[in-house]
Design a protein around this motif. Structure first.
Motif, PDB file in Angstrom:
ATOM      1  N   VAL A 155       0.830  -1.208   0.000  1.00 54.41           N
ATOM      2  CA  VAL A 155       0.000   0.000   0.000  1.00 54.41           C
ATOM      3  C   VAL A 155       0.865   1.259   0.000  1.00 54.41           C
ATOM      4  O   VAL A 155       0.611   2.197  -0.754  1.00 54.41           O
ATOM      5  CB  VAL A 155      -0.947   0.002   1.224  1.00 54.41           C
ATOM      6  CG1 VAL A 155      -1.742   1.290   1.288  1.00 54.41           C
ATOM      7  CG2 VAL A 155      -1.865  -1.204   1.181  1.00 54.41           C
ATOM      8  N   LEU A 156       1.891   1.279   0.821  1.00 54.31           N
ATOM      9  CA  LEU A 156       2.673   2.493   1.014  1.00 54.31           C
ATOM     10  C   LEU A 156       3.649   2.795  -0.115  1.00 54.31           C
ATOM     11  O   LEU A 156       4.116   3.919  -0.233  1.00 54.31           O
ATOM     12  CB  LEU A 156       3.437   2.407   2.337  1.00 54.31           C
ATOM     13  CG  LEU A 156       2.576   2.206   3.579  1.00 54.31           C
ATOM     14  CD1 LEU A 156       3.443   2.067   4.819  1.00 54.31           C
ATOM     15  CD2 LEU A 156       1.576   3.340   3.744  1.00 54.31           C
ATOM     16  N   SER A 157       3.939   1.806  -0.955  1.00 55.56           N
ATOM     17  CA  SER A 157       4.925   2.004  -2.023  1.00 55.56           C
ATOM     18  C   SER A 157       4.447   2.975  -3.098  1.00 55.56           C
ATOM     19  O   SER A 157       5.253   3.554  -3.807  1.00 55.56           O
ATOM     20  CB  SER A 157       5.276   0.670  -2.672  1.00 55.56           C
ATOM     21  OG  SER A 157       4.174   0.191  -3.425  1.00 55.56           O
ATOM     22  N   GLY A 158       3.136   3.110  -3.236  1.00 58.36           N
ATOM     23  CA  GLY A 158       2.601   3.985  -4.275  1.00 58.36           C
ATOM     24  C   GLY A 158       2.676   3.373  -5.661  1.00 58.36           C
ATOM     25  O   GLY A 158       2.489   4.068  -6.663  1.00 58.36           O
ATOM     26  N   ALA A 159       2.941   2.082  -5.730  1.00 59.81           N
ATOM     27  CA  ALA A 159       3.049   1.402  -7.028  1.00 59.81           C
ATOM     28  C   ALA A 159       1.690   1.350  -7.718  1.00 59.81           C
ATOM     29  O   ALA A 159       0.646   1.364  -7.069  1.00 59.81           O
ATOM     30  CB  ALA A 159       3.589  -0.020  -6.836  1.00 59.81           C
ATOM     31  N   ASP A 160       1.729   1.286  -9.022  1.00 53.44           N
ATOM     32  CA  ASP A 160       0.514   1.143  -9.816  1.00 53.44           C
ATOM     33  C   ASP A 160      -0.138  -0.188  -9.449  1.00 53.44           C
ATOM     34  O   ASP A 160       0.520  -1.235  -9.506  1.00 53.44           O
ATOM     35  CB  ASP A 160       0.879   1.161 -11.297  1.00 53.44           C
ATOM     36  CG  ASP A 160      -0.312   0.963 -12.219  1.00 53.44           C
ATOM     37  OD1 ASP A 160      -1.464   1.074 -11.745  1.00 53.44           O
ATOM     38  OD2 ASP A 160      -0.079   0.704 -13.413  1.00 53.44           O
ATOM     39  N   PRO A 161      -1.422  -0.176  -9.052  1.00 52.29           N
ATOM     40  CA  PRO A 161      -2.088  -1.427  -8.675  1.00 52.29           C
ATOM     41  C   PRO A 161      -2.004  -2.512  -9.746  1.00 52.29           C
ATOM     42  O   PRO A 161      -1.962  -3.693  -9.418  1.00 52.29           O
ATOM     43  CB  PRO A 161      -3.540  -0.992  -8.432  1.00 52.29           C
ATOM     44  CG  PRO A 161      -3.438   0.431  -8.010  1.00 52.29           C
ATOM     45  CD  PRO A 161      -2.293   0.984  -8.828  1.00 52.29           C
ATOM     46  N   ALA A 162      -1.940  -2.135 -11.008  1.00 51.12           N
ATOM     47  CA  ALA A 162      -1.854  -3.122 -12.088  1.00 51.12           C
ATOM     48  C   ALA A 162      -0.516  -3.861 -12.084  1.00 51.12           C
ATOM     49  O   ALA A 162      -0.411  -4.951 -12.630  1.00 51.12           O
ATOM     50  CB  ALA A 162      -2.063  -2.438 -13.433  1.00 51.12           C
ATOM     51  N   SER A 163       0.499  -3.293 -11.454  1.00 49.02           N
ATOM     52  CA  SER A 163       1.825  -3.922 -11.435  1.00 49.02           C
ATOM     53  C   SER A 163       2.046  -4.825 -10.223  1.00 49.02           C
ATOM     54  O   SER A 163       3.061  -5.497 -10.137  1.00 49.02           O
ATOM     55  CB  SER A 163       2.909  -2.838 -11.462  1.00 49.02           C
ATOM     56  OG  SER A 163       2.929  -2.137 -10.223  1.00 49.02           O
ATOM     57  N   ILE A 164       1.088  -4.856  -9.308  1.00 48.28           N
ATOM     58  CA  ILE A 164       1.240  -5.639  -8.076  1.00 48.28           C
ATOM     59  C   ILE A 164       0.764  -7.069  -8.328  1.00 48.28           C
ATOM     60  O   ILE A 164      -0.344  -7.275  -8.821  1.00 48.28           O
ATOM     61  CB  ILE A 164       0.444  -4.985  -6.928  1.00 48.28           C
ATOM     62  CG1 ILE A 164       0.992  -3.586  -6.651  1.00 48.28           C
ATOM     63  CG2 ILE A 164       0.490  -5.844  -5.672  1.00 48.28           C
ATOM     64  CD1 ILE A 164       0.167  -2.772  -5.686  1.00 48.28           C
ATOM     65  N   PRO A 165       1.581  -8.060  -7.971  1.00 54.88           N
ATOM     66  CA  PRO A 165       1.165  -9.460  -8.145  1.00 54.88           C
ATOM     67  C   PRO A 165      -0.119  -9.745  -7.357  1.00 54.88           C
ATOM     68  O   PRO A 165      -0.335  -9.189  -6.276  1.00 54.88           O
ATOM     69  CB  PRO A 165       2.342 -10.262  -7.578  1.00 54.88           C
ATOM     70  CG  PRO A 165       3.505  -9.322  -7.593  1.00 54.88           C
ATOM     71  CD  PRO A 165       2.927  -7.952  -7.422  1.00 54.88           C
ATOM     72  N   ALA A 169     -10.200  -1.643  -6.025  1.00 61.82           N
ATOM     73  CA  ALA A 169     -10.794  -1.576  -7.359  1.00 61.82           C
ATOM     74  C   ALA A 169     -10.081  -2.519  -8.322  1.00 61.82           C
ATOM     75  O   ALA A 169     -10.720  -3.213  -9.126  1.00 61.82           O
ATOM     76  CB  ALA A 169     -10.737  -0.142  -7.889  1.00 61.82           C
ATOM     77  N   ARG A 170      -8.765  -2.574  -8.232  1.00 61.68           N
ATOM     78  CA  ARG A 170      -7.993  -3.497  -9.083  1.00 61.68           C
ATOM     79  C   ARG A 170      -8.344  -4.949  -8.747  1.00 61.68           C
ATOM     80  O   ARG A 170      -8.554  -5.768  -9.637  1.00 61.68           O
ATOM     81  CB  ARG A 170      -6.493  -3.249  -8.885  1.00 61.68           C
ATOM     82  CG  ARG A 170      -5.603  -4.247  -9.541  1.00 61.68           C
ATOM     83  CD  ARG A 170      -5.628  -4.127 -11.047  1.00 61.68           C
ATOM     84  NE  ARG A 170      -4.680  -5.078 -11.605  1.00 61.68           N
ATOM     85  CZ  ARG A 170      -4.827  -5.673 -12.761  1.00 61.68           C
ATOM     86  NH1 ARG A 170      -5.862  -5.397 -13.523  1.00 61.68           N
ATOM     87  NH2 ARG A 170      -3.941  -6.533 -13.192  1.00 61.68           N
ATOM     88  N   PHE A 171      -8.439  -5.262  -7.455  1.00 60.93           N
ATOM     89  CA  PHE A 171      -8.783  -6.618  -7.025  1.00 60.93           C
ATOM     90  C   PHE A 171     -10.178  -6.983  -7.520  1.00 60.93           C
ATOM     91  O   PHE A 171     -10.393  -8.088  -8.018  1.00 60.93           O
ATOM     92  CB  PHE A 171      -8.693  -6.741  -5.509  1.00 60.93           C
ATOM     93  CG  PHE A 171      -8.961  -8.120  -5.020  1.00 60.93           C
ATOM     94  CD1 PHE A 171      -7.968  -9.084  -5.056  1.00 60.93           C
ATOM     95  CD2 PHE A 171     -10.206  -8.478  -4.541  1.00 60.93           C
ATOM     96  CE1 PHE A 171      -8.214 -10.378  -4.622  1.00 60.93           C
ATOM     97  CE2 PHE A 171     -10.462  -9.762  -4.103  1.00 60.93           C
ATOM     98  CZ  PHE A 171      -9.458 -10.716  -4.140  1.00 60.93           C
TER      99      PHE A 171
END
Length: 103
Positions: free
Chosen positions: A28-38, A74-76
């Motif tokens: 959550v804290l990394s600010g990464a694009d949700p689409a890039s998270i496994p 939303a991504r999930f």
């Protein structure tokens, strides 16, 4: 000696629990694009927030990171529609009746 018997649960590997807590928070804290998270990390972070797992997120944390958590949710939901809501509804219904133990 208590009036109500209770089992104490201890963690055999607290360092693994701490590592998992940090991974969830970092998602959550990394600010990464949700689409890039496994998916595994996405699901763990979303479920921890939805179920208000207090060893990972305080209520203050949930408020502070509300937008990031919404984006992950939303991504999930786009990947597994309906599961997050079903899990949340199941959790809330069991909590409302004493953890599912009442008749």
């Amino acid at each position: 000696m208590g009036l109500i018997p209770a089992d104490r649960v201890t963690v055999a590997h607290p360092e693994k629990v701490h590592t998992l807590q940090e991974r969830v928070r970092d998602t959550v804290l990394s600010g990464a694009d949700p689409a890039s998270i496994p998916l595994e990390e996405l699901a763990t972070a979303v479920f921890a927030a939805e179920l208000e797992v207090t060893c990972v997120w305080s209520r203050q944390d949930l408020r502070t990171h509300k937008q990031a958590l919404k984006a992950l949710a939303a991504r999930f939901d786009g990947i597994v529609p309906g599961l997050r809501k079903a899990l949340r509804d199941s959790y809330l219904s069991s909590r409302a009746v004493g953890g599912g133990w009442s008749a």
